[in-house]
Scaffold this motif. Structure first.
Motif, PDB file in Angstrom:
ATOM      1  N   SER A   1       0.791  -1.228   0.000  1.00 24.77           N
ATOM      2  CA  SER A   1       0.000   0.000   0.000  1.00 24.77           C
ATOM      3  C   SER A   1       0.826   1.283   0.000  1.00 24.77           C
ATOM      4  O   SER A   1       0.272   2.372  -0.172  1.00 24.77           O
ATOM      5  CB  SER A   1      -0.943   0.011   1.219  1.00 24.77           C
ATOM      6  N   SER A   2       2.147   1.197   0.212  1.00 25.06           N
ATOM      7  CA  SER A   2       2.964   2.413   0.263  1.00 25.06           C
ATOM      8  C   SER A   2       4.414   2.096  -0.062  1.00 25.06           C
ATOM      9  O   SER A   2       4.833   0.931  -0.047  1.00 25.06           O
ATOM     10  CB  SER A   2       2.893   3.050   1.656  1.00 25.06           C
ATOM     11  N   ARG A   3       5.201   3.138  -0.332  1.00 19.26           N
ATOM     12  CA  ARG A   3       6.618   2.938  -0.614  1.00 19.26           C
ATOM     13  C   ARG A   3       7.357   2.464   0.633  1.00 19.26           C
ATOM     14  O   ARG A   3       8.386   1.799   0.533  1.00 19.26           O
ATOM     15  CB  ARG A   3       7.256   4.202  -1.185  1.00 19.26           C
TER      16      ARG A   3
END
Length: 223
Positions: A208-210
């Motif tokens: 969902s995110s870096r």
């Protein structure tokens, strides 16, 4: 028959140790540079392009990220620019995490500072010719770590198969902390294209995110 000369850079934050080491090395070792921290090491190593870099594991420097060591960071940053240069860790530490960390970064060997000048010289020559060299008590750490990593590597390979070659390039740079503009400049693509690739990578890996991407790549030793 005399051994061929090997060009070496010595990296250690203690000047007295560097002086003593140089005095103890065989005449066949040509010390072409010295450095005391990460930044000076990168500058000297890139400038001189030595055959072997003898470096301590725990080096000071502002460029060292959390969870890494100065020696490992020097290797990670310098090795891509100098494919013919070999790195040999020489440290007082015999901790498994230090040994495994610099080997994963790309070092060809790891010996302790209790080694004699002759032992260090022989290790330098061995590494210069492509051999891997470890102090006897440290070899087990490497065998254990990389034996256990075989299964993890297979799993990572299956997951990477979901990504295209370009997506894998973008993934590694983003996971290393590059900004989108820096990735675009590195790969000669637009920022918009980078954004598209990152979205595809996150979707395919179900992240969902870096930040999750960095954790994912680190756990699988892909950085």
């Amino acid at each position: 028959m005399a051994e061929a000369s090997v060009r070496v850079v010595v990296v250690d934050d203690h000047s007295i140790f560097r002086s003593g080491l140089k005095a103890d090395l065989d005449a066949s070792i040509d010390v072409v540079g010295e450095a005391h921290d990460v930044e000076s090491a990168l500058a000297v190593v890139v400038e001189t392009a030595p055959d072997v870099v003898l470096l301590d594991v725990h080096l000071p420097g502002l460029a060292v990220p959390a969870g890494s060591t100065g020696g490992a960071e020097v290797i990670r940053r310098a090795a891509p620019e100098l494919p013919a240069t070999r790195f040999l860790a020489l440290s007082v530490s015999d901790k498994a995490e230090d040994v495994v960390g610099v080997i994963r970064a790309g070092a060809r060997g790891y010996i302790t500072k209790g080694s004699s000048g002759g032992e260090v010289s022989r290790a330098v020559h061995a590494v210069a010719t492509g051999d891997a060299v470890f102090s006897p008590k440290l070899a087990g750490f490497v065998l254990d770590a990389f034996g256990a990593a075989v299964g993890e590597t297979a799993v990572a390979g299956d997951e990477l198969d979901r990504l295209s070659a370009r997506e894998q390039e973008v993934m590694r740079l983003i996971a290393r902390g590059y900004a989108y503009k820096e990735v675009a400049a590195e790969l000669f693509i637009s920022v918009k294209t980078v954004e598209t690739h990152v979205s595809a990578v996150l979707r395919k890996l179900q992240l969902s995110s870096r930040h999750e991407l960095t954790a994912w790549a680190t756990a699988r030793r892909l950085l």
